[in-house]
Design an enzyme around this catalytic site. Structure first.
Site, PDB file in Angstrom:
ATOM      1  N   GLY A 213       0.779  -1.232   0.000  1.00 17.41           N
ATOM      2  CA  GLY A 213       0.000   0.000   0.000  1.00 17.41           C
ATOM      3  C   GLY A 213       0.805   1.273   0.000  1.00 17.41           C
ATOM      4  CD  GLU A 241       0.177  -9.838   1.512  1.00 18.24           C
ATOM      5  OE1 GLU A 241      -0.813  -9.205   1.068  1.00 18.24           O
ATOM      6  OE2 GLU A 241       0.081 -10.676   2.413  1.00 18.24           O
ATOM      7  NE  ARG A 279      -5.332   3.042  -9.798  1.00 16.92           N
ATOM      8  CZ  ARG A 279      -4.701   4.145  -9.458  1.00 16.92           C
ATOM      9  NH1 ARG A 279      -4.275   4.993 -10.390  1.00 16.92           N
ATOM     10  NH2 ARG A 279      -4.457   4.432  -8.199  1.00 16.92           N
ATOM     11  CB  CYS A 308     -22.756   6.944 -24.268  1.00 15.80           C
ATOM     12  SG  CYS A 308     -22.537   7.131 -26.039  1.00 15.80           S
TER      13      CYS A 308
END
Length: 377
Positions: A213, A241, A279, A308
């Site tokens: 993170g 990780e 994102r 659209c």
């Protein structure tokens, strides 16, 4: 990072939208993690980018995989990983995922107490801790908040550890992951401090897994030092990780300008949008952007995709030279959760992916219409 000439060559050779990755950047990111997290086992959070070519590259460098679906488990095996190199994570694992993780001998990350009874016999497991913290990232990326769906509350962790042991499983240790793209290193220090408070109730551990993170500009050495101190409290081996950190900076989304228009805003219209890069819509993500054309006059534009959907805007107020139809834009830091989250909405083909490693390698073919509907009856 790849220069403008290389990016334009890729766009011309393979067409756009196109994901381009720089092998040297991938290797440098992994080297940076290892330099900071010395004596730490690294498991790549595959959800960031599961392309098999990238997975094989990481596996050949000794990296394991954190998986959150049966499909990711299959990819880990395809990339050459054995059970010792695989973590099975997720808040709502399926029977198939328990069975396959057990068959492989993977380590499960237990996300709630009732999972203890669902694990295959004699499983190895970590208990995911929810430290109930507010962290410096978008709400949709904050997984360590008290209201999050992830992890075991601090007050219940010791009981889950004991339940694992009583059921004949191996309780290897604790796991924490507080979110993604976290800007304040103090958030990690707070999480590790919460873990350390559990030492009297859980005793010594084999493993302390501190997740990932970290933002791309994080003080990785400082975070790693704090993680190492927390591991020492438990006499544990440190695991980590990283996902986005390893691949984001290596990836670029190339998109071609198809036009421009003015309503209440000035828009540049692109051949890439939410189906290629969701994102910005999901997380308010801001990508660094570079125009690969020249021009003297610069003013801010919003970058709109072809869907659209009013939300199909990749960026706002981006300073650009006067847009030219056929000009190419490079959306940087797009190697994570770009191609991985791309979709066939509007029956749009997912983009091709190419890797620069001294020469161009196509690592994912561009889909055609038949591939999109191949599974339909």
């Amino acid at each position: 990072m790849l220069n403008d000439t290389q990016l334009l060559e890729a766009a011309q050779r393979f067409s756009t939208p196109l994901y381009v990755y720089d092998a040297a950047e991938l290797d440098a990111a992994l080297a940076g993690v290892r330099a900071a997290f010395t004596d730490t086992r690294i498991f790549y959070a595959m959800k960031a980018n599961p392309n098999l070519s990238l997975l094989r590259r990481f596996r050949s460098a000794g990296v394991g995989f954190e998986c959150v679906s049966a499909g990711e488990l299959a990819r880990a095996v395809k990339a050459g990983a054995s059970g010792e190199h695989i973590l099975v994570n997720g808040p709502a694992k399926s029977d198939e995922e328990y069975a396959e993780g057990g068959r492989l001998g993977a380590t499960f990350i237990v996300d709630r107490g009732e999972e203890v009874a669902l694990l295959p016999p004699s499983s190895r497991a970590l208990v995911r801790v929810n430290p109930a913290l507010s962290v410096s990232t978008h709400d949709h990326l904050a997984t360590g908040a008290g209201s999050s769906k992830f992890g075991v509350p601090l007050s219940e962790v010791a009981a889950v550890v004991e339940a694992l042991k009583a059921a004949g499983h191996t309780a290897r240790g604790l796991h924490v992951h507080i979110g993604s793209a976290i800007r304040d290193a103090g958030d990690f220090a707070a999480a590790f401090a919460k873990l350390s408070e559990l030492r009297p109730s859980v005793g010594e551990l084999e493993v302390l897994d501190v997740g990932g993170g970290w933002s791309l500009d994080a003080d990785l050495h400082g975070i790693a030092g704090q993680a190492r101190q927390a591991a020492e409290v438990f006499g544990a081996q440190l695991w980590a990780e990283p996902g986005r950190y390893l691949v984001a900076g290596a990836g670029v989304l190339l998109s071609t300008v198809v036009g421009s228009k003015q309503t209440g805003r000035d828009f540049v219209l692109l051949d890439a949008g939410m189906t290629e890069l969701i994102r910005p819509m999901l997380y308010g993500a801001v990508q660094p952007i570079r125009a690969l054309w020249q021009g003297d006059q610069t003013k801010p534009y919003d970058l709109a995709g072809p869907a659209c959907e009013s939300g199909d805007v990749l960026a706002h107020d981006v300073p650009l030279p006067t847009p030219q139809r056929g000009g190419v834009l490079a959306l940087l830091e797009a190697g994570a959760y770009g191609a991985a989250m791309s979709s066939n909405y509007l029956s749009r083909p997912r983009p091709a992916e190419v890797l620069w490693d001294g020469s161009w390698q196509v690592i994912r073919q561009r889909e055609g219409p038949e591939a999109i509907w191949a599974a339909e009856l």
